[in-house]
Design a protein around this motif. Structure first.
Motif, mmCIF file in Angstrom:
data_model
loop_
_atom_site.group_PDB
_atom_site.id
_atom_site.type_symbol
_atom_site.label_atom_id
_atom_site.label_comp_id
_atom_site.label_asym_id
_atom_site.label_seq_id
_atom_site.Cartn_x
_atom_site.Cartn_y
_atom_site.Cartn_z
ATOM 1 N N ASN A 106 0.817 -1.212 0.000
ATOM 2 C CA ASN A 106 0.000 0.000 0.000
ATOM 3 C C ASN A 106 0.852 1.265 0.000
ATOM 4 O O ASN A 106 0.455 2.313 0.514
ATOM 5 C CB ASN A 106 -0.955 0.012 1.194
ATOM 6 C CG ASN A 106 -0.206 0.123 2.524
ATOM 7 O OD1 ASN A 106 1.018 0.070 2.564
ATOM 8 N ND2 ASN A 106 -0.948 0.286 3.612
ATOM 9 N N ALA A 107 2.040 1.209 -0.582
ATOM 10 C CA ALA A 107 2.990 2.317 -0.532
ATOM 11 C C ALA A 107 2.425 3.578 -1.184
ATOM 12 O O ALA A 107 1.609 3.531 -2.112
ATOM 13 C CB ALA A 107 4.291 1.914 -1.225
ATOM 14 N N ILE A 108 2.906 4.723 -0.692
ATOM 15 C CA ILE A 108 2.539 6.027 -1.242
ATOM 16 C C ILE A 108 3.374 6.279 -2.496
ATOM 17 O O ILE A 108 4.603 6.274 -2.458
ATOM 18 C CB ILE A 108 2.771 7.136 -0.206
ATOM 19 C CG1 ILE A 108 1.748 7.000 0.930
ATOM 20 C CG2 ILE A 108 2.674 8.520 -0.846
ATOM 21 C CD1 ILE A 108 2.019 7.890 2.117
ATOM 22 N N THR A 109 2.699 6.492 -3.614
ATOM 23 C CA THR A 109 3.369 6.646 -4.903
ATOM 24 C C THR A 109 3.371 8.084 -5.408
ATOM 25 O O THR A 109 4.019 8.391 -6.405
ATOM 26 C CB THR A 109 2.685 5.768 -5.956
ATOM 27 O OG1 THR A 109 1.305 6.181 -6.079
ATOM 28 C CG2 THR A 109 2.735 4.293 -5.555
ATOM 29 N N TYR A 110 2.645 8.960 -4.723
ATOM 30 C CA TYR A 110 2.508 10.336 -5.203
ATOM 31 C C TYR A 110 2.229 11.243 -4.021
ATOM 32 O O TYR A 110 1.485 10.882 -3.099
ATOM 33 C CB TYR A 110 1.359 10.432 -6.216
ATOM 34 C CG TYR A 110 1.012 11.838 -6.634
ATOM 35 C CD1 TYR A 110 1.689 12.464 -7.672
ATOM 36 C CD2 TYR A 110 0.003 12.546 -5.985
ATOM 37 C CE1 TYR A 110 1.380 13.767 -8.045
ATOM 38 C CE2 TYR A 110 -0.325 13.837 -6.356
ATOM 39 C CZ TYR A 110 0.369 14.451 -7.388
ATOM 40 O OH TYR A 110 0.057 15.732 -7.750
ATOM 41 N N VAL A 111 2.837 12.451 -4.031
ATOM 42 C CA VAL A 111 2.594 13.480 -3.023
ATOM 43 C C VAL A 111 2.146 14.749 -3.741
ATOM 44 O O VAL A 111 2.877 15.283 -4.589
ATOM 45 C CB VAL A 111 3.862 13.773 -2.192
ATOM 46 C CG1 VAL A 111 3.596 14.906 -1.213
ATOM 47 C CG2 VAL A 111 4.318 12.531 -1.453
ATOM 48 N N HIS A 112 0.965 15.228 -3.429
ATOM 49 C CA HIS A 112 0.460 16.435 -4.080
ATOM 50 C C HIS A 112 1.128 17.663 -3.474
ATOM 51 O O HIS A 112 1.233 17.782 -2.252
ATOM 52 C CB HIS A 112 -1.054 16.524 -3.920
ATOM 53 C CG HIS A 112 -1.694 17.471 -4.876
ATOM 54 N ND1 HIS A 112 -1.803 17.192 -6.222
ATOM 55 C CD2 HIS A 112 -2.231 18.715 -4.702
ATOM 56 C CE1 HIS A 112 -2.398 18.208 -6.825
ATOM 57 N NE2 HIS A 112 -2.662 19.143 -5.929
ATOM 58 N N PRO A 113 1.565 18.620 -4.316
ATOM 59 C CA PRO A 113 2.331 19.755 -3.788
ATOM 60 C C PRO A 113 1.491 20.851 -3.162
ATOM 61 O O PRO A 113 2.040 21.761 -2.538
ATOM 62 C CB PRO A 113 3.054 20.278 -5.037
ATOM 63 C CG PRO A 113 2.156 19.911 -6.170
ATOM 64 C CD PRO A 113 1.533 18.602 -5.789
#
Length: 759
Positions: A728-735
């Motif tokens: 369930n890794a985090i693949t994207y971080v919204h800026p």
């Protein structure tokens, strides 16, 4: 649970396995770079059109990975995510459905790039669908395509201004006047216990006049239950996707020299909510007052003519398209959910693209291509900012006709014209030089239309004021700054072929992006008048790529390899920044960055039926030059890592075997790894010594997939498991801080079966 039990029972007979690299049949002169592309069945030579002419993949002096439809189907690759995991040096930043930005070779400052062109161009045939800047980017269904090619490194000479770091080419299949064809492909999958995935695809090809005239039609429908729960709307599996579309083509070949193709394409993608999550609220949980909607509808009309002049081939492609977008998003995270604050934006693009090319006939010392390109786009956007009726009544804030406290419209006109050419001189069959130039003129201008209004709602709501009328003022029409740019892109390469099985090359290539105008240039912040003033925009950036590579095959094609080393100098970098007080987006420029790395693709077939492949990239990209003023405006720091992993790669093992005289089967497994990387610059725009509260990294992750299938002639059956270990890794971080949910995760474990029927 009932859906899950029924599906598990129906799928119990399937063998679990994963997308593996689809190797061509054993041929003595099989050429390199897995996965394979189109193959000439007489010679075994892999043919691509990455240089706008048919050419052996081994002889193309740049890094290209190509995929045939059979391979895409076996692996279940229906969109960009699958392509990125199989292509070295590439990641796709996908906050939610219909938002897709590729990063290649580390050329990205964040994964969203609001207001900016993407650094990787995306083409469906001759239509550039990635030139839309800050908008939804449609995730087209990859069914009945001739080939998908992923070109890495700047492709400015042949593919224009937005191919700064590469280009993706989705090449659709043309009608075939020699035979009737039909195909059905059905895919059922189950994510978790109750998220059912249904994908239906169909194709029919009808010869109308033998060897002269044919019609081909393709249609698809996808309904995929989501896996993210929205506690604000109370909807489970909120990010359900419904998408439908197709294309119809008519091809007429009146003579052996003349071919004409007309195509109509339509796709309508409607996710019911965003897939972004807030880890503080739960693993797959999000909160918004209403569903965040990112809908995209593309309709495109194309006419392509090819005429063999004998000494050269003339190609003319004309495309007219409309692209309608819905962008409805809860922005209340900007003010920590203390007041209602949302945006309903509707955008409408009208695009016309014309390209004409003349490519020399092969066989001589010289190969050349010359052409012209024209791109014209008008984008209209209606912005509607809203509060809520309940909040206005509770506070006693009157004076609005409805819940919308600000409405206005604007449009942007953008044109690009270019002339280009490439010339190759062959000193011998073993050594040749290629040079290319493209001269481009761009013009961009934005306008505010004469019908909008603004109000002091934000100041009153944030100030806790009650029982007063809201002051409404009209927004005056305005003509924005017209920005023009003239740019020259070039490419030079040398290729050396010491033997039929090995090609070496060295290439220098450049690229750029068009200038950007900030829609709110000169605007101060209502929330904090002392915050920075939005600048006019960003000038063009430029990139120079230095690359050397080897492509080869040995042991009669049982061992193939492609390797490339590159050094990239990126200057006047266009970046997205966000003003802290109200999260208004804007574009600006910063000094320079360097990206350097190595990409590799290896494939081996040690014994009949058994194959291995390994591909990956090591990349080091960082900001190298930055003035104090640029640091203050952008939030960047010298020496920081750009938004790309240091390592990304995948490994596949596959075994093919016979089930009988007329049936074949395979099993395969794949493991892909993507390293962590920052989602944005570390500091607050306008406050260079303050860490940005949204600054964060994605998570390094490893994902495994398995697939097993059987080809029974006209029927094929495949079973698969995606994300076997349920990572369930985090693949994207919204800026941007205006969203409560700012992270994307891997899709949970999914079991499925695919059934294909040819007729």
């Amino acid at each position: 649970m009932m859906k899950g039990w029924l599906f598990a029972s129906a799928s119990a007979v399937a063998v679990a396995g994963l997308p593996g690299v689809a190797f061509a049949q054993d041929t003595a002169d099989q050429e390199a770079s897995a996965p394979a592309a189109e193959e000439n069945t007489d010679s075994g030579v892999i043919i691509v059109t990455a240089t706008r002419r048919e050419q052996s993949l081994q002889d193309v002096p740049l890094s290209v990975t190509a995929y045939q439809q059979e391979e895409l189907t076996e692996k279940g690759i229906v969109g960009y995510e699958g392509l990125a995991r199989e292509t070295p040096g590439v990641v796709v930043n996908k906050p939610t459905a219909n938002f897709n930005n590729f990063t290649a070779r580390g050329i990205a400052t964040n994964g969203y790039g609001a207001n900016l062109q993407g650094t990787v161009a995306i083409y469906i045939d001759e239509l550039p669908i990635s030139a839309n800047g800050n908008s939804t980017i449609l995730d087209p269904t990859l069914f009945d395509v001739e080939r998908v090619e992923f070109l890495r490194g700047p492709q400015g000479t042949l593919f224009g201004s937005n191919s700064l770091a590469g280009a993706v080419r989705i090449l659709t299949k043309s009608p075939d006047a020699s035979q009737f064809e039909g195909k059905l492909l059905v895919d059922y999958g189950l994510t978790g216990n109750d998220s059912f995935r249904k994908r239906y695809n169909g194709m029919i090809n009808v010869p109308l006049v033998e060897d002269k005239l044919a019609f081909r039609a393709v249609g698809f429908y996808r309904h995929e239950d989501g896996w993210v729960d929205n506690i604000g709307t109370g909807r489970d599996n909120a990010n359900t996707l419904e998408s439908a579309g197709g294309r119809a083509m008519l091809q007429w070949d009146p003579t052996d020299r003349l071919s004409m193709r007309a195509m109509v394409m339509h796709e309508n993608s409607k996710p019911r909510d965003s897939g972004l999550v807030n880890p503080d609220r739960g693993e797959f949980m999000r909160l918004s007052e209403g569903p965040d909607l990112f809908h995209a509808k593309l309709t495109s009309y194309n006419f392509t003519l090819d005429y063999d002049l004998g000494f050269a081939n003339l190609t003319s492609s004309s495309t007219l398209s409309t692209f309608d977008q819905t962008f409805i998003v809860d922005l209340a995270g900007t003010f920590a959910q203390t007041i209602p604050f949302a945006l309903d934006a509707l955008a409408y693009d009208d695009i016309f693209v014309q390209e004409v090319r003349l490519a020399s006939a092969g066989g001589g010392r010289f190969d050349w291509i010359v052409g012209g390109f024209f791109y014209d786009k008008r984008r209209d956007v209606d912005y509607n900012y809203r509060s809520s009726i309940e909040f206005l009544e509770e506070r006693g804030l009157t004076g609005l006709d409805d819940e919308y406290y600000q409405r206005f419209g604007g449009h942007t006109n953008q044109t690009e014209m270019a002339g280009f050419g490439e010339l190759t001189y062959r000193f011998s069959d073993n050594f040749w030089l290629t040079g290319g130039l493209r001269y481009t003129t761009t013009e961009v201008q934005s306008f505010t239309e004469d019908w909008g209004y603004n109000s002091n709602y934000l100041a009153l709501a944030l100030g806790g004021v009650e029982d007063v009328p809201i002051t409404v003022v009209p927004i005056a029409p305005a003509e924005g700054l017209k920005v023009k740019a003239n740019k020259v892109s070039y490419k030079a390469s040398a290729s050396y072929k010491p033997s039929e099985s090995l090609t070496a090359y060295a290439t220098i290539a450049t690229g750029f992006r068009s200038p950007v105008v900030n829609a709110r240039a000169g605007l101060g912040s209502v929330a904090d008048p002392t915050d920075i003033i939005i600048p006019d925009g960003a000038d063009s950036d430029s990139l120079t790529n230095y690359e050397v590579g080897l492509k080869g095959n040995w042991l009669g094609g049982k061992l193939t390899a492609a390797i490339a080393l590159y050094y990239i100098d990126w200057r006047d970098i266009q970046v997205q920044a966000n003003r802290l007080s109200d999260q208004v987006q804007f574009a600006t420029n910063i000094g320079a960055a360097v990206s350097k790395g190595i990409e590799f693709e290896l494939a081996a077939r040690p014994v009949r039926g058994l194959s291995f492949s390994l591909n990956g990239s090591f990349n080091d990209s960082e900001v190298t030059e930055l003035t104090p003023a640029e640091a203050a405006m952008s939030g960047a720091e010298e020496g920081i890592q750009l938004a790309s992993p240091h390592f990304q790669g995948s490994a596949t093992v596959r075994y093919d075997f016979a089930l009988g005289a007329n049936a074949d089967a395979f099993v395969s497994g794949n493991v892909a790894h993507v390293g962590k990387f920052p989602g944005l610059f570390p500091n607050v725009a306008g406050q260079p010594d303050v860490i940005n509260p949204t600054y964060d990294f994605t998570e390094a992750y490893t994902v495994a997939n398995f697939v097993a299938g059987a080809d029974l002639g006209q029927v094929s059956l495949t079973a698969y498991v995606e994300n076997v270990f349920d990572n369930n890794a985090i693949t994207y971080v919204h800026p941007e801080a205006f969203l409560d949910a700012r992270y994307a995760r891997l899709r949970p474990r999914t079991f499925g079966v695919r059934l294909g029927i040819d007729f």
